[in-house]
Enzyme design. Structure first.
Site, PDB file in Angstrom:
ATOM      1  CD1 TRP A  30     -10.642  -9.696  11.728  1.00  0.00           C
ATOM      2  CD2 TRP A  30      -8.565 -10.116  11.077  1.00  0.00           C
ATOM      3  NE1 TRP A  30      -9.821  -8.795  12.370  1.00  0.00           N
ATOM      4  CE2 TRP A  30      -8.533  -9.045  11.987  1.00  0.00           C
ATOM      5  CE3 TRP A  30      -7.364 -10.566  10.530  1.00  0.00           C
ATOM      6  CZ2 TRP A  30      -7.360  -8.402  12.365  1.00  0.00           C
ATOM      7  CZ3 TRP A  30      -6.198  -9.941  10.901  1.00  0.00           C
ATOM      8  CH2 TRP A  30      -6.212  -8.854  11.816  1.00  0.00           C
ATOM      9  CG  HIS A  57      -8.130  -3.465  -2.584  1.00  0.00           C
ATOM     10  ND1 HIS A  57      -9.102  -2.517  -2.771  1.00  0.00           N
ATOM     11  CD2 HIS A  57      -7.034  -2.790  -2.165  1.00  0.00           C
ATOM     12  CE1 HIS A  57      -8.630  -1.326  -2.462  1.00  0.00           C
ATOM     13  NE2 HIS A  57      -7.370  -1.468  -2.101  1.00  0.00           N
ATOM     14  NE  ARG A 101      -4.144   1.926   1.653  1.00  0.00           N
ATOM     15  CZ  ARG A 101      -4.648   2.908   2.424  1.00  0.00           C
ATOM     16  NH1 ARG A 101      -4.215   3.030   3.670  1.00  0.00           N
ATOM     17  NH2 ARG A 101      -5.584   3.709   1.952  1.00  0.00           N
ATOM     18  CG  HIS A 116      -1.309   5.451  -0.337  1.00  0.00           C
ATOM     19  ND1 HIS A 116      -2.010   5.998   0.707  1.00  0.00           N
ATOM     20  CD2 HIS A 116      -2.209   4.684  -1.021  1.00  0.00           C
ATOM     21  CE1 HIS A 116      -3.270   5.606   0.667  1.00  0.00           C
ATOM     22  NE2 HIS A 116      -3.417   4.797  -0.370  1.00  0.00           N
TER      23      HIS A 116
HETATM   24  C1  HEM Z   1      -9.834   3.247  -6.114  1.00  0.00           C
HETATM   25  C2  HEM Z   1      -8.597   3.061  -5.651  1.00  0.00           C
HETATM   26  C3  HEM Z   1      -8.323   2.618  -4.237  1.00  0.00           C
HETATM   27  C4  HEM Z   1      -8.997   2.919  -3.076  1.00  0.00           C
HETATM   28  C5  HEM Z   1     -10.213   3.826  -2.885  1.00  0.00           C
HETATM   29  C6  HEM Z   1      -8.315   2.195  -2.003  1.00  0.00           C
HETATM   30  C7  HEM Z   1      -8.699   2.245  -0.656  1.00  0.00           C
HETATM   31  C8  HEM Z   1      -8.149   1.475   0.346  1.00  0.00           C
HETATM   32  C9  HEM Z   1      -8.564   1.511   1.735  1.00  0.00           C
HETATM   33  C10 HEM Z   1      -9.655   2.418   2.315  1.00  0.00           C
HETATM   34  C11 HEM Z   1      -7.805   0.591   2.402  1.00  0.00           C
HETATM   35  C12 HEM Z   1      -7.852   0.279   3.900  1.00  0.00           C
HETATM   36  C13 HEM Z   1      -6.728   1.018   4.617  1.00  0.00           C
HETATM   37  C14 HEM Z   1      -6.788   0.726   6.112  1.00  0.00           C
HETATM   38  O1  HEM Z   1      -7.886   0.882   6.680  1.00  0.00           O
HETATM   39  O2  HEM Z   1      -5.739   0.290   6.690  1.00  0.00           O
HETATM   40  C15 HEM Z   1      -6.918  -0.027   1.447  1.00  0.00           C
HETATM   41  C16 HEM Z   1      -6.016  -1.021   1.762  1.00  0.00           C
HETATM   42  C17 HEM Z   1      -5.108  -1.555   0.840  1.00  0.00           C
HETATM   43  N1  HEM Z   1      -4.912  -1.116  -0.458  1.00  0.00           N
HETATM   44 FE1  HEM Z   1      -6.135   0.106  -1.498  1.00  0.00          FE
HETATM   45  N2  HEM Z   1      -7.267   1.467  -2.507  1.00  0.00           N
HETATM   46  C18 HEM Z   1      -7.223   1.708  -3.860  1.00  0.00           C
HETATM   47  C19 HEM Z   1      -6.283   1.204  -4.756  1.00  0.00           C
HETATM   48  C20 HEM Z   1      -5.215   0.391  -4.407  1.00  0.00           C
HETATM   49  C21 HEM Z   1      -4.124   0.026  -5.302  1.00  0.00           C
HETATM   50  C22 HEM Z   1      -3.991   0.516  -6.758  1.00  0.00           C
HETATM   51  C23 HEM Z   1      -3.286  -0.800  -4.604  1.00  0.00           C
HETATM   52  C24 HEM Z   1      -1.997  -1.470  -5.020  1.00  0.00           C
HETATM   53  C25 HEM Z   1      -1.654  -1.719  -6.280  1.00  0.00           C
HETATM   54  C26 HEM Z   1      -3.873  -0.947  -3.265  1.00  0.00           C
HETATM   55  C27 HEM Z   1      -3.339  -1.745  -2.269  1.00  0.00           C
HETATM   56  C28 HEM Z   1      -3.880  -1.870  -0.983  1.00  0.00           C
HETATM   57  C29 HEM Z   1      -3.425  -2.850   0.004  1.00  0.00           C
HETATM   58  C30 HEM Z   1      -2.322  -3.898  -0.208  1.00  0.00           C
HETATM   59  C31 HEM Z   1      -4.209  -2.652   1.150  1.00  0.00           C
HETATM   60  C32 HEM Z   1      -4.125  -3.413   2.473  1.00  0.00           C
HETATM   61  C33 HEM Z   1      -3.237  -2.616   3.413  1.00  0.00           C
HETATM   62  C34 HEM Z   1      -3.090  -3.254   4.787  1.00  0.00           C
HETATM   63  O3  HEM Z   1      -3.592  -4.392   4.992  1.00  0.00           O
HETATM   64  O4  HEM Z   1      -2.451  -2.605   5.670  1.00  0.00           O
HETATM   65  N3  HEM Z   1      -5.032  -0.211  -3.178  1.00  0.00           N
HETATM   66  N4  HEM Z   1      -7.152   0.527   0.195  1.00  0.00           N
HETATM   67  C1  LIG Z   2      -8.902  -8.929   1.702  1.00  0.00           C
HETATM   68  C2  LIG Z   2      -9.055  -7.470   1.423  1.00  0.00           C
HETATM   69  N1  LIG Z   2      -8.089  -6.549   1.580  1.00  0.00           N
HETATM   70  C3  LIG Z   2      -8.595  -5.350   1.230  1.00  0.00           C
HETATM   71  C4  LIG Z   2      -7.991  -4.096   1.184  1.00  0.00           C
HETATM   72  C5  LIG Z   2      -8.747  -2.997   0.763  1.00  0.00           C
HETATM   73  C6  LIG Z   2     -10.067  -3.179   0.395  1.00  0.00           C
HETATM   74  C7  LIG Z   2     -10.662  -4.442   0.431  1.00  0.00           C
HETATM   75  N2  LIG Z   2      -9.914  -5.486   0.849  1.00  0.00           N
HETATM   76  C8  LIG Z   2     -10.207  -6.828   0.974  1.00  0.00           C
HETATM   77  N3  LIG Z   2     -11.390  -7.440   0.703  1.00  0.00           N
END
Ligand code: HEM
Ligand SMILES: Cc1nc2ccccn2c1N
Length: 290
Positions: free
Chosen positions: A188, A172, A45, A49
């Protein structure tokens, strides 16, 4: 003009493989983080970012200047929770003081993905630390409460196609949402630290219910304890996105290939690498044991 990549002088594949290995070994050591998910998803992430602030209209933001190291960017509310990844990388930055912050943040995402059995991601060095004045203002990262059209418009800023957008969001499959970070609670159910096409399979197969969570935000929950953001769910509400969701749910190899290309494009946006040789492809720890 694009930023010209200038690789850390005299550093080659072996030097960057040492950084990769240091990150990968620390990932294995510190496996208890976030309920034994580990730091992998958080590092992925962070790499997104630091790159997602890019604006092709004036070539501002993006991974080149490593400006996430300044509070102005790190304290963006959209970056809440990424302090964990930044803290994880501090001793790595100390051990390898020659690597730029932009190279470290992006290399860490590549390392995490490969160590979570994702595709091999070709990576190029050459990002150069910029000043605090070059840090992008807050507000350039996306809003999870929106729909598919918003997502298409948002990524249009980077010149991403529908297919690239769907592939990228496949990340995701990793980790989870945390109420205290983003106002979304990831039950979870599906939280993982292995890179697969599960995100697409679940999107299509689960019966999703739109519910208000404890922060008062609406999210989609399934009876297996999985969740999706409104932006995630937008990928199956919009017919043009949905056909790629179906393609990747059926074909993990196609997903891996397309994710690799879109992720490289995301991490390299705004940088001219033409003066550099070909990209590095790092070995995983497992490949070096044997
Ligand atoms: C429309 C675009 C996107 C939105 C609105 C979005 C939004 C979010 C949100 C709200 C979370 C939860 C953060 C938290 O509560 O800790 C999240 C987690 C995450 N996002 Fe996205 N995201 C987007 C695109 C992406 C992209 C392009 C990637 C990577 C290529 C990505 C990778 C991740 C990962 C790996 C997590 C899990 C992080 C963790 O478990 O600490 N996301 N995202
Ligand atoms: C497994 C999982 N991890 C994420 C991160 C961001 C948004 C949705 N997620 C889900 N379903």
């Amino acid at each position: 003009a694009l930023h010209l990549a200038q690789a850390e002088d005299g550093k080659g594949l072996d030097d960057f493989q040492k950084v990769y290995n240091a990150i990968a070994e620390k990932l294995r050591d510190e496996d208890e983080f976030d309920g034994y998910i580990g730091y992998g998803p958080n590092l992925v992430r962070l790499s997104w970012h630091v790159s997602g602030t890019f604006d092709k209209n004036d070539n501002s933001g993006g991974s080149f200047g490593g400006t996430y190291r300044f509070k102005k960017e790190a304290d963006d509310p959209a970056n809440k929770g990424l302090q964990n990844a930044a803290r994880f990388l501090e001793p790595i930055a100390k051990k390898f003081p020659w690597i730029s912050h932009g190279d470290l943040y992006t290399l860490a995402g590549v390392t995490a993905l490969q160590e979570m059995q994702g595709p091999k991601i070709p990576w190029r060095p050459g990002r150069v630390d910029a000043d605090e004045k070059d840090a992008p203002e807050n507000g350039r990262l996306p809003d999870a409460s929106k729909d598919g059209n918003y997502v298409r418009h948002y990524f249009g800023r980077f010149g991403f196609s529908d297919q690239e957008i769907v592939a990228l969001l496949g990340a995701h499959c990793l980790g989870k949402t945390h109420l205290e970070n983003s106002g979304y609670e990831g039950p979870w159910g599906a939280a993982t630290n292995t890179f697969t096409n599960e995100f697409f399979v679940n999107l299509l197969n689960e019966n999703w219910k739109l519910e208000k969570n404890d922060a008062g935000n609406e999210q989609y929950n399934s009876n297996k304890g999985y969740m999706m953001l409104p932006t995630d769910y937008g990928l199956i509400q919009d017919g043009k996105f949905k056909k790629y969701v179906e393609k990747y749910a059926k074909d993990q190899d196609a997903f891996f290939e397309d994710f690799k290309s879109a992720y490289v494009k995301l991490l390299e946006n705004g940088i001219d690498f033409s003066k550099l040789g070909k990209a590095y492809v790092f070995k995983t720890l497992d490949e070096q044991d044997s």
